[in-house]
Design an enzyme around this catalytic site. Structure first.
Site, PDB file in Angstrom:
ATOM      1  N   PRO A  47       1.422  13.232 -39.917  1.00 35.97           N
ATOM      2  CA  PRO A  47       2.131  12.474 -40.960  1.00 35.97           C
ATOM      3  C   PRO A  47       3.612  12.337 -40.644  1.00 35.97           C
ATOM      4  CG  PRO A  47       1.441  14.643 -41.792  1.00 35.97           C
ATOM      5  CD  PRO A  47       0.855  14.498 -40.428  1.00 35.97           C
ATOM      6  N   ASP A 106      27.734  20.569  13.177  1.00 38.44           N
ATOM      7  CA  ASP A 106      29.160  20.367  13.433  1.00 38.44           C
ATOM      8  C   ASP A 106      29.954  21.599  13.051  1.00 38.44           C
ATOM      9  OD1 ASP A 106      29.192  17.903  14.526  1.00 38.44           O
ATOM     10  OD2 ASP A 106      29.688  16.832  12.682  1.00 38.44           O
ATOM     11  N   LYS A 142      32.888  19.789  17.393  1.00 34.38           N
ATOM     12  CA  LYS A 142      33.937  19.076  18.137  1.00 34.38           C
ATOM     13  C   LYS A 142      35.261  19.753  17.824  1.00 34.38           C
ATOM     14  CE  LYS A 142      31.597  14.966  16.930  1.00 34.38           C
ATOM     15  NZ  LYS A 142      31.787  13.837  16.066  1.00 34.38           N
ATOM     16  N   GLY A 194      29.591  18.008   8.224  1.00 31.51           N
ATOM     17  CA  GLY A 194      30.454  18.395   7.111  1.00 31.51           C
ATOM     18  C   GLY A 194      30.674  17.210   6.181  1.00 31.51           C
ATOM     19  N   MET A 253      42.684  14.846   8.130  1.00 37.01           N
ATOM     20  CA  MET A 253      43.179  15.037   9.501  1.00 37.01           C
ATOM     21  C   MET A 253      44.681  14.761   9.577  1.00 37.01           C
ATOM     22  SD  MET A 253      39.944  13.268  11.445  1.00 37.01           S
ATOM     23  CE  MET A 253      39.374  12.192  10.146  1.00 37.01           C
ATOM     24  N   GLY A 301      39.101  24.212   2.209  1.00 38.56           N
ATOM     25  CA  GLY A 301      38.629  23.973   0.847  1.00 38.56           C
ATOM     26  C   GLY A 301      37.192  24.417   0.640  1.00 38.56           C
TER      27      GLY A 301
HETATM   28  C1  LIG Z   1      36.251  14.235  10.867  1.00 44.48           C
HETATM   29  S1  LIG Z   1      36.680  14.434   9.201  1.00 44.48           S
HETATM   30  C2  LIG Z   1      35.104  14.627   8.467  1.00 44.48           C
HETATM   31  C3  LIG Z   1      35.073  14.316   7.007  1.00 44.48           C
HETATM   32  C4  LIG Z   1      33.714  14.547   6.383  1.00 44.48           C
HETATM   33  N1  LIG Z   1      32.737  13.605   6.853  1.00 44.48           N
HETATM   34  C5  LIG Z   1      33.767  14.514   4.849  1.00 44.48           C
HETATM   35  O1  LIG Z   1      33.201  13.625   4.209  1.00 44.48           O
HETATM   36  O2  LIG Z   1      34.370  15.445   4.291  1.00 44.48           O
HETATM   37  C6  LIG Z   1      37.330  16.073   9.214  1.00 44.48           C
HETATM   38  C7  LIG Z   1      38.437  16.280   8.188  1.00 44.48           C
HETATM   39  O3  LIG Z   1      37.888  16.468   6.900  1.00 44.48           O
HETATM   40  C8  LIG Z   1      38.728  17.331   6.154  1.00 44.48           C
HETATM   41  N2  LIG Z   1      37.932  18.507   5.765  1.00 44.48           N
HETATM   42  C9  LIG Z   1      36.645  18.721   6.006  1.00 44.48           C
HETATM   43  N3  LIG Z   1      36.239  19.890   5.461  1.00 44.48           N
HETATM   44  C10 LIG Z   1      37.308  20.426   4.864  1.00 44.48           C
HETATM   45  C11 LIG Z   1      37.551  21.607   4.149  1.00 44.48           C
HETATM   46  N4  LIG Z   1      36.573  22.492   3.892  1.00 44.48           N
HETATM   47  N5  LIG Z   1      38.789  21.844   3.663  1.00 44.48           N
HETATM   48  C12 LIG Z   1      39.774  20.969   3.881  1.00 44.48           C
HETATM   49  N6  LIG Z   1      39.612  19.821   4.563  1.00 44.48           N
HETATM   50  C13 LIG Z   1      38.405  19.543   5.047  1.00 44.48           C
HETATM   51  C14 LIG Z   1      39.890  17.703   7.032  1.00 44.48           C
HETATM   52  O4  LIG Z   1      40.929  16.805   6.810  1.00 44.48           O
HETATM   53  C15 LIG Z   1      39.261  17.512   8.387  1.00 44.48           C
HETATM   54  O5  LIG Z   1      40.275  17.346   9.385  1.00 44.48           O
END
Ligand SMILES: C[S@@+](CC[C@H](N)C(=O)[O-])C[C@H]1O[C@@H](n2cnc3c(N)ncnc32)[C@H](O)[C@@H]1O
Length: 414
Positions: free
Chosen positions: A43, A197, A219, A250, A334, A363
């Site tokens: 109901p 990586d 790398k 990453g 970077m 981070g």
């Molecule tokens: C080749 S890029 C790769 C980015 C990755 N594909 C992403 O989406 O985070 C690498 C750069 O990502 C940043 N990065 C990646 N992991 C990080 C972390 N745990 N803390 C701070 N910066 C980070 C830095 O600037 C580093 O030099």
């Protein structure tokens, strides 16, 4: 006697639910997911059941139970709050040899609903073998543990028939192993080979089976490098040998991650490939330091920039003039080693010397550290503090919001 656990195909079959309260509200959506044609007899019903009836997804007889309501049903659920009605429903079902689940009295019930959940392509059901003394919350807790384990990959459950060879390009998030996606972790758990990586969440590798081949494609800047062509070739050759390859990267594979190059290389070689998005460090790392990349009234745009080459370099395609003139948040990847040149360029094109800057290194990892500064001071401070990559640099007034959050957090946790 122990219950017999069974899967029912209910597609298009008539199922009668008597009662319209909380139990029915939980059961009916699951029955509809299984394709059952549900007749609800009650109901009064909850708002969610009323919505289903209004949408034509169930038939609702808005009245009390009447003899004959179970006629033609393949399954009956007696879930009123009146034991006498439930007993009458169960007796009627029994008389016509239809399975009936009684919500109020497991002992008197011919059938029980298991605690169930889904993980990928399997459905898990848990039943206590002792309905009288069994604890439904215990069954639900076991279900939760199994489903969570399967979803996370911590419970290894490879397909016995084996996965076809192929490649999964997986975004692992910024570093904290808890920040990979559920799908990423599942595919990682199924891999025969993992190419990882340097910035991928490498602590996850410890959880892999001993027979998984791990290839380090890290790398390292200015150090050992495995050229991208070699990575592509390794992905392709392992997949062509019938192995399932996880490429663990990453952040997000498609954000400065060369993920699309790997996808293209696989497809050109005829190798099946999938991509799993990840939490990019461009957003996840600022968030881990309480920096919102947008904030109402502060920033309604954010720009993500790779500074792998400095401003002025002939290989740079970044429009620094536009970024200097904008009031949006800048997220620089970077950038630590080139922070002086970047700051000069932004000041040259109009950003104020006291624009707040946050540099967040490592981070989401236990070693995470944040340095707050201004455009004018940031290079000096980065050098003084010896900040090393990986780091994210955030430029803009959103950094002030992070400072406010941090202050309040201190008060709340004090
Ligand atoms: C080749 S890029 C790769 C980015 C990755 N594909 C992403 O989406 O985070 C690498 C750069 O990502 C940043 N990065 C990646 N992991 C990080 C972390 N745990 N803390 C701070 N910066 C980070 C830095 O600037 C580093 O030099």
């Amino acid at each position: 006697m122990d219950p017999y656990l069974l899967g029912l195909r209910l597609g298009g079959r008539h199922v009668v639910v008597v009662g319209g309260g909380g139990v029915a509200s939980r059961r009916v959506p699951a029955l509809l997911d299984a394709g059952a044609a549900v007749l609800l007899v009650s109901p009064k019903v909850t708002a969610s059941l009323e919505d289903l009836a209004a949408a034509g997804r169930i038939r609702w007889a808005a009245r009390g139970y009447q003899p004959g309501d179970c006629a033609g049903a393949w399954l009956v659920c007696a879930c009123t709050d009146d034991p006498a009605v439930n007993a009458a429903v169960a007796a009627a079902a029994e008389a016509q040899r239809t399975w009936c689940v009684r919500a109020d009295d497991a002992r008197a019930s011919a059938a029980w609903t298991p605690a169930s959940g889904q993980a990928g392509d399997v459905r898990v059901g848990v039943l206590s073998v002792d309905p009288e003394h069994g604890d439904p919350r215990h069954s639900a807790a076991i279900r939760d543990a199994v489903v969570a384990g399967l979803r996370s990959g911590r419970l290894s459950a490879r397909h016995a028939r084996g996965r076809q060879g192929g490649v999964a390009i997986i975004g692992g998030g910024p570093g904290d192993p808890g920040l990979i996606t559920v799908r990423g972790r599942q595919l990682l758990a199924e891999a025969d080979v993992v190419l990882t990586d340097r910035l991928a969440p490498r602590s996850l590798l410890d959880e892999l089976r001993d027979d998984v081949e791990i290839i380090d494609a890290g790398k390292i800047p200015y150090g050992r490098a495995m050229a991208q062509e070699h990575i592509n070739a390794a992905l392709i050759s392992h997949a062509q040998a019938g192995r399932f390859v996880a490429r663990l990267k990453g952040g997000d594979p498609f954000v400065f991650g060369r993920g699309a190059e790997e996808v293209l290389a696989c497809l050109r070689a005829g190798v099946p490939v999938t991509v799993v998005p990840g939490v990019t460090s461009a957003v996840g790392v600022p968030a881990s330091a309480w920096v919102p990349v947008t904030h109402r009234g502060v920033a309604q745009e954010f720009h993500v920039v790779s500074v792998h080459v400095p401003p002025g370099d002939e290989r740079s395609t970044v429009n620094w003039e536009l970024l200097g003139g904008s009031s949006g948040t800048l997220v620089l990847l970077m950038a630590v080693e080139r922070i002086g040149a970047v700051a000069d360029e932004l000041l040259r094109y109009g950003r104020s010397p006291d624009t707040p800057v946050s540099v967040i290194a490592d981070g989401t990892l236990p070693t995470q550290r944040t340095i707050n500064s201004t455009l004018e001071q940031v290079e000096r401070l980065v050098m003084q503090e010896g900040v090393r990559p990986p780091a994210i640099v955030v430029v803009g007034d959103v950094v002030n919001v992070a400072m406010e959050i941090t202050e309040l957090m201190r008060d709340v946790t004090a």
